[in-house]
Scaffold this motif. Structure first.
Motif, PDB file in Angstrom:
ATOM      1  N   GLY A 137      32.767 -38.507   5.647  1.00 37.20           N
ATOM      2  CA  GLY A 137      33.000 -37.754   4.422  1.00 37.20           C
ATOM      3  C   GLY A 137      32.110 -36.548   4.202  1.00 37.20           C
ATOM      4  O   GLY A 137      31.344 -36.147   5.072  1.00 37.20           O
ATOM      5  N   MET A 138      32.223 -35.994   2.986  1.00 37.83           N
ATOM      6  CA  MET A 138      31.577 -34.719   2.671  1.00 37.83           C
ATOM      7  C   MET A 138      30.062 -34.816   2.455  1.00 37.83           C
ATOM      8  O   MET A 138      29.419 -33.803   2.226  1.00 37.83           O
ATOM      9  N   SER A 139      29.515 -36.043   2.527  1.00 37.57           N
ATOM     10  CA  SER A 139      28.060 -36.177   2.349  1.00 37.57           C
ATOM     11  C   SER A 139      27.301 -35.374   3.399  1.00 37.57           C
ATOM     12  O   SER A 139      26.143 -35.013   3.199  1.00 37.57           O
ATOM     13  N   LEU A 140      27.962 -35.064   4.517  1.00 37.36           N
ATOM     14  CA  LEU A 140      27.317 -34.280   5.564  1.00 37.36           C
ATOM     15  C   LEU A 140      26.998 -32.848   5.120  1.00 37.36           C
ATOM     16  O   LEU A 140      26.271 -32.140   5.798  1.00 37.36           O
ATOM     17  N   ILE A 141      27.569 -32.434   3.970  1.00 37.94           N
ATOM     18  CA  ILE A 141      27.297 -31.074   3.495  1.00 37.94           C
ATOM     19  C   ILE A 141      25.795 -30.883   3.270  1.00 37.94           C
ATOM     20  O   ILE A 141      25.274 -29.769   3.330  1.00 37.94           O
ATOM     21  N   TRP A 142      25.079 -32.010   3.055  1.00 38.79           N
ATOM     22  CA  TRP A 142      23.622 -31.906   2.893  1.00 38.79           C
ATOM     23  C   TRP A 142      22.940 -31.447   4.172  1.00 38.79           C
ATOM     24  O   TRP A 142      21.826 -30.920   4.131  1.00 38.79           O
ATOM     25  N   LEU A 143      23.596 -31.647   5.298  1.00 37.86           N
ATOM     26  CA  LEU A 143      23.038 -31.108   6.549  1.00 37.86           C
ATOM     27  C   LEU A 143      23.132 -29.582   6.540  1.00 37.86           C
ATOM     28  O   LEU A 143      22.237 -28.888   7.016  1.00 37.86           O
ATOM     29  N   THR A 144      24.221 -29.052   5.967  1.00 35.32           N
ATOM     30  CA  THR A 144      24.348 -27.592   5.860  1.00 35.32           C
ATOM     31  C   THR A 144      23.247 -27.032   4.950  1.00 35.32           C
ATOM     32  O   THR A 144      22.690 -25.963   5.229  1.00 35.32           O
ATOM     33  N   THR A 155      19.404 -39.782  10.093  1.00 30.84           N
ATOM     34  CA  THR A 155      19.745 -39.297  11.434  1.00 30.84           C
ATOM     35  C   THR A 155      20.406 -37.919  11.380  1.00 30.84           C
ATOM     36  O   THR A 155      19.958 -36.984  12.050  1.00 30.84           O
ATOM     37  N   LEU A 156      21.468 -37.809  10.587  1.00 31.44           N
ATOM     38  CA  LEU A 156      22.244 -36.566  10.627  1.00 31.44           C
ATOM     39  C   LEU A 156      21.581 -35.457   9.807  1.00 31.44           C
ATOM     40  O   LEU A 156      21.388 -34.350  10.306  1.00 31.44           O
ATOM     41  N   VAL A 157      21.218 -35.759   8.567  1.00 28.14           N
ATOM     42  CA  VAL A 157      20.691 -34.694   7.707  1.00 28.14           C
ATOM     43  C   VAL A 157      19.236 -34.352   8.054  1.00 28.14           C
ATOM     44  O   VAL A 157      18.923 -33.202   8.375  1.00 28.14           O
ATOM     45  N   LEU A 158      18.340 -35.354   8.033  1.00 28.33           N
ATOM     46  CA  LEU A 158      16.929 -35.061   8.306  1.00 28.33           C
ATOM     47  C   LEU A 158      16.677 -34.818   9.795  1.00 28.33           C
ATOM     48  O   LEU A 158      16.003 -33.873  10.173  1.00 28.33           O
ATOM     49  N   ILE A 176      15.719 -31.028  10.159  1.00 25.92           N
ATOM     50  CA  ILE A 176      14.310 -30.681  10.362  1.00 25.92           C
ATOM     51  C   ILE A 176      14.038 -30.396  11.840  1.00 25.92           C
ATOM     52  O   ILE A 176      13.226 -29.546  12.183  1.00 25.92           O
ATOM     53  N   GLY A 177      14.765 -31.108  12.690  1.00 26.69           N
ATOM     54  CA  GLY A 177      14.562 -30.988  14.135  1.00 26.69           C
ATOM     55  C   GLY A 177      14.673 -29.562  14.648  1.00 26.69           C
ATOM     56  O   GLY A 177      14.055 -29.191  15.641  1.00 26.69           O
ATOM     57  N   VAL A 178      15.426 -28.752  13.939  1.00 29.45           N
ATOM     58  CA  VAL A 178      15.681 -27.388  14.400  1.00 29.45           C
ATOM     59  C   VAL A 178      14.422 -26.518  14.345  1.00 29.45           C
ATOM     60  O   VAL A 178      14.303 -25.529  15.067  1.00 29.45           O
ATOM     61  N   LEU A 179      13.461 -26.910  13.497  1.00 32.07           N
ATOM     62  CA  LEU A 179      12.302 -26.045  13.255  1.00 32.07           C
ATOM     63  C   LEU A 179      11.429 -25.788  14.476  1.00 32.07           C
ATOM     64  O   LEU A 179      10.801 -24.748  14.568  1.00 32.07           O
ATOM     65  N   ALA A 180      11.344 -26.751  15.361  1.00 32.34           N
ATOM     66  CA  ALA A 180      10.414 -26.571  16.478  1.00 32.34           C
ATOM     67  C   ALA A 180      11.127 -26.632  17.824  1.00 32.34           C
ATOM     68  O   ALA A 180      10.578 -27.123  18.803  1.00 32.34           O
ATOM     69  N   GLN A 181      12.351 -26.129  17.867  1.00 31.72           N
ATOM     70  CA  GLN A 181      13.052 -26.112  19.147  1.00 31.72           C
ATOM     71  C   GLN A 181      12.601 -24.895  19.953  1.00 31.72           C
ATOM     72  O   GLN A 181      12.746 -23.758  19.489  1.00 31.72           O
ATOM     73  N   MET A 215      16.606 -32.997  19.359  1.00 34.22           N
ATOM     74  CA  MET A 215      16.080 -32.367  18.147  1.00 34.22           C
ATOM     75  C   MET A 215      14.981 -33.221  17.521  1.00 34.22           C
ATOM     76  O   MET A 215      13.973 -32.709  17.045  1.00 34.22           O
ATOM     77  N   GLY A 216      15.184 -34.539  17.529  1.00 33.25           N
ATOM     78  CA  GLY A 216      14.184 -35.447  16.974  1.00 33.25           C
ATOM     79  C   GLY A 216      12.882 -35.373  17.752  1.00 33.25           C
ATOM     80  O   GLY A 216      11.796 -35.270  17.167  1.00 33.25           O
ATOM     81  N   LEU A 217      12.983 -35.393  19.075  1.00 32.05           N
ATOM     82  CA  LEU A 217      11.776 -35.336  19.908  1.00 32.05           C
ATOM     83  C   LEU A 217      11.019 -34.024  19.686  1.00 32.05           C
ATOM     84  O   LEU A 217       9.786 -34.021  19.560  1.00 32.05           O
ATOM     85  N   CYS A 218      11.746 -32.912  19.638  1.00 27.44           N
ATOM     86  CA  CYS A 218      11.107 -31.596  19.425  1.00 27.44           C
ATOM     87  C   CYS A 218      10.325 -31.600  18.114  1.00 27.44           C
ATOM     88  O   CYS A 218       9.181 -31.136  18.061  1.00 27.44           O
ATOM     89  N   ALA A 219      10.956 -32.107  17.051  1.00 29.11           N
ATOM     90  CA  ALA A 219      10.297 -32.098  15.743  1.00 29.11           C
ATOM     91  C   ALA A 219       9.050 -32.982  15.768  1.00 29.11           C
ATOM     92  O   ALA A 219       7.982 -32.565  15.311  1.00 29.11           O
ATOM     93  N   CYS A 220       9.183 -34.203  16.312  1.00 32.46           N
ATOM     94  CA  CYS A 220       8.059 -35.151  16.281  1.00 32.46           C
ATOM     95  C   CYS A 220       6.897 -34.678  17.149  1.00 32.46           C
ATOM     96  O   CYS A 220       5.734 -34.835  16.782  1.00 32.46           O
ATOM     97  N   ALA A 221       7.215 -34.118  18.317  1.00 31.18           N
ATOM     98  CA  ALA A 221       6.148 -33.721  19.234  1.00 31.18           C
ATOM     99  C   ALA A 221       5.551 -32.361  18.864  1.00 31.18           C
ATOM    100  O   ALA A 221       4.335 -32.181  18.917  1.00 31.18           O
TER     101      ALA A 221
END
Lengths: 521, 41
Positions: free
Chosen positions: A73-80, A254-257, A261-266, A419-425
Motif C-alpha cells: 500500500g501507500m505507506s511506502l510514500i514515507w520512503l519518498t 527496512t523500506l523507509v529507514l 537513510i542508507g543513501v547518505l553514505a553510498q 544500503m544498510g551496510l553503507c549507512a552502518c559502516a
C-alpha cells in the motif's frame, strides 16, 4: 509482450547507440586522471542532479518497490519523504557542500580516499575500499539480473547472453570515458526516466478515473487485503499498517529507514559531490534533484498501489494475485495490460535507463576502489588511467560471475543490504569527518568496523528476510533466527547504525578531551 | 477522508513529499548564485 518485437528492438538499438555516442563524447573530454575519477571537478549542475538521481534510482526502486507498494500500500510514500528530505536536501546541503570543499582541498578522488585524507589514516582507506569491493558486486549483480531479465524477452535472446551483453556494453563506456562518460550518459538516461515516469503517472490516473476516484476505490478495497497480510498488521492500501506489527516494522525499518537513510553514505553518490566546481553548482542541482526523485519513487509507489484498482476492475483480482504472487511482476504486468502499446516501449527504455545509470556508477566506484584504494593505494600507479580501466574490467567480470552463480533469494535482498551496510559502516565516520575540527581516527576506525560487524551479525542471525536465504544461522544453530518476533522484522540498520554512531560520538568526545590534556603534558 | 485517503498519516506523507520537492526548488532558486569558490583552502 504486446509490442511488436521489431519496433522494440529498433528503439532499444537506437537508445544504445545514443548512449554509446554520449559516452564517446565523455571519453573525448577525458584528458587526465582527475577527469576520469571526479569528472574534472567541474560538472554542470543539471548533470550532477540527473546523474545523482539516476544513480540513486535503479530498476529495483521502480519495479521492486513499486511492486511492494502494490502489495503493502501507500505507506511506502514515507520512503519518498526520506528520499527527498534526506537523500537530496540533507545530503546536498549538509554533506554535499562540505564533501566538495574538503574533497577539493585534499584532492580526494574516491570515497575511501576522502576518508583516508580527512582522518590521515591509510587503514581507513583500506577498510572502506575493502567493504566496497566485497559488498558492491552483490548490489551490481542484482542490477545486472534485473536488466538481463528485461533484455531477454525484449530482444529475444537467451538470459546468459543478455546478461553478458548488458554488462559489457555498460562497462564499455565506463572503461573508456570514466566518470565524465558515466555522468553524461546518466543525464541522458535520467531524462528518459523522467519522461517515462511522468507519462506513467498521467496514464495511470486516467486508467483509474482520476486521483480521488482511484484512491477512494482503493480505500473501499480494504476488505480484500489477503489474510496472510491482514494477520501481520496490514489494514488496507491507503492506511498505515498497525503500529508495531511485523508489516509496520518491515515498511518503516527496512523500506523507509533502511533505504531512506542508507543513501547518505553510498560511495558512488558521495563522489558526485566532488564533481561540482563550486557550492553554487550544488545549490542549483538541488532544484532539479528534489522534483526528479519525487517523480521517480513517488510515482512508482502511487502507481503500484493504484494498480490494485485497475486489476480489480478489469479481472476481479488484486495486483499480487493477478501477478501470480510475484511482487516483481506486478509493475510490468500493469504496464503491459493498462498502457497503450507505444508507452510499453517508453517504459521499457525507462527501465533500461534506470538499470544502466546505476550499473555504470557502480562499475566506476568498484573499479576505482580496487585500484586507487586497495591495490595501488599511495602509489603512482593508482592514478594511471590504464590501471583504473583494468580495475573496472576486473570488477565487471566478478559481478557478472556473481550474477550467474548467486541464488536469487540473496540477490533479491541485495539493494537493501548494500544500503544498510553503507549507512552502518560509513555514515557516522563520514558525518563527523566532514564536520569535526579534529576528527578522531581511532573513533572512525572503531565506528566503521563496529557498524559493519553488527550489521553482518544482525543480518545473518536475527533479520529473517536475510538470515533465511543466507542459511548461516540455520547451519550453526539449527534455527532460522536466534530471536523470535518482532526482532525478526527489525532491520539491521535500526540496530547497527545507532551502535556505530554511539561508538563514533563517545570516542570522538573522549579524543577531544584527551587532546588538550596531552598538549598540556 | 481527504482526496479519497482515510489515513492522515498517508495524506501527510504525500504532503511532505510534494512540500519537500517544492522546498528543493525554492532552495535552489534562493541560493542560485551563492557558493562561488569556497574550496576550503
Amino acid at each position: 509482450m504486446a509490442v511488436n518485437t521489431l519496433t522494440m528492438t529498433a528503439l532499444v538499438l537506437i537508445y544504445l547507440a545514443a548512449t554509446l555516442i554520449i559516452g564517446y563524447l565523455g571519453y573525448k573530454k577525458t584528458k587526465s586522471s582527475e577527469d576520469y575519477l571526479v569528472a574534472g571537478r567541474c560538472s554542470h549542475p543539471v548533470i550532477i542532479a540527473l546523474s545523482y538521481g539516476a544513480t540513486f534510482i535503479s530498476t529495483s526502486a521502480i519495479i521492486g518497490f513499486g511492486g511492494q507498494a502494490a502489495n503493502l500500500g501507500m505507506s511506502l510514500i514515507w520512503l519518498t519523504v526520506l528520499n527527498i528530505g534526506v537523500g537530496i536536501l540533507l545530503a546536498f546541503v549538509l554533506f554535499g557542500k562540505k564533501t566538495r570543499e574538503i574533497g577539493h582541498r585534499l584532492s580526494a578522488v574516491t570515497f575511501p580516499d576522502l576518508m583516508c585524507k580527512i582522518y590521515k589514516s591509510p587503514v581507513l582507506q583500506y577498510i572502506a575500499g575493502f567493504i566496497i569491493v566485497v559488498s558492491m558486486p552483490l548490489y551490481t549483480a542484482a542490477i545486472l539480473i534485473g536488466g538481463a531479465r528485461f533484455i531477454e524477452p525484449t530482444l529475444g535472446i537467451d538470459y546468459t547472453t543478455a546478461l553478458i551483453l548488458f554488462a559489457v556494453i555498460t562497462a564499455g563506456y565506463v572503461v573508456f570515458g570514466g566518470l565524465i562518460a558515466v555522468m553524461y550518459t546518466d543525464a541522458f538516461q535520467g531524462t528518459i526516466m523522467l519522461i517515462g515516469m511522468t507519462v506513467l503517472l498521467a496514464l495511470t490516473l486516467v486508467a483509474v478515473g482520476g486521483w480521488t476516484t482511484g484512491a477512494t476505490a482503493l480505500t473501499n478495497m480494504a476488505d480484500l487485503v489477503p489474510k496472510a497480510l491482514a494477520s501481520q498488521g496490514m489494514t488496507g492500501w491507503t492506511t498505515m499498517p498497525e503500529l508495531g506489527s511485523p508489516i509496520w516494522f518491515t515498511v518503516i525499518t527496512t523500506l523507509v529507514l533502511g533505504v531512506g537513510i542508507g543513501v547518505l553514505a553510498q560511495p558512488q553518490l558521495v563522489v558526485r559531490f566532488m564533481t561540482a566546481k563550486d557550492n553554487k553548482s550544488l545549490n542549483r542541482a538541488i532544484l532539479v534533484g528534489g522534483p526528479f526523485i519525487l517523480m521517480m519513487t513517488g510515482v512508482a509507489f502511487t502507481v503500484g498501489a493504484l494498480s490494485n484498482v485497475y486489476f480489480y476492475q478489469t479481472s476481479g483480482k488484486i495486483a499480487i494475485d493477478a501477478a501470480g504472487g510475484n511482487v516483481d511482476a506486478i509493475m510490468p504486468l500493469f504496464i503491459n495490460q493498462a498502457m497503450p502499446e507505444i508507452f510499453v516501449v517508453i517504459f521499457m527504455l525507462t527501465l533500461l535507463s534506470a538499470a544502466m545509470s546505476t550499473l555504470s556508477a557502480l562499475y566506476h566506484a568498484m573499479g576505482t576502489a580496487l585500484i586507487c584504494d586497495l591495490w595501488g593505494r599511495g602509489k603512482e600507479c593508482a592514478l594511471s588511467l590504464k590501471a583504473h580501466q583494468a580495475g573496472i574490467v576486473i570488477m565487471m567480470v566478478l559481478s557478472t560471475i556473481l550474477a550467474l552463480l548467486m541464488p536469487i533469494s540473496i540477490i533479491a535482498r541485495a539493494t537493501v543490504m548494500f544500503m544498510g551496510l553503507c549507512a552502518c559502516a560509513f555514515l557516522p565516520a563520514f558525518a563527523v569527518g566532514v564536520y569535526a575540527k579534529a576528527p578522531s581516527t581511532k573513533a572512525a576506525l572503531y565506528s566503521m568496523v563496529t557498524g559493519a560487524v553488527v550489521w553482518f551479525v544482525w543480518t545473518a542471525f536475527f533479520h529473517a528476510a536475510e538470515a533465511k536465504p543466507l542459511g548461516l544461522c540455520q547451519a550453526l544453530f539449527g534455527k532460522v533466527t536466534l530471536l523470535g518476533a518482532p526482532w525478526t522484522a527489525v532491520d539491521p540498520i535500526v540496530i547497527a547504525l545507532p551502535i556505530s554512531l554511539i561508538v563514533m560520538v563517545v570516542m570522538q568526545v573522549q579524543a577531544g578531551k584527551a587532546q588538550p590534556a596531552a598538549t598540556a603534558v | 477522508m481527504l482526496f479519497g485517503i482515510p489515513d492522515l498519516q498517508i495524506v501527510l506523507g504525500y504532503g511532505l513529499s510534494i512540500g519537500l520537492a517544492l522546498a528543493c526548488i525554492v532552495y535552489g532558486w534562493l541560493y542560485w548564485n551563492e557558493g562561488d569558490g569556497g574550496n576550503g583552502s
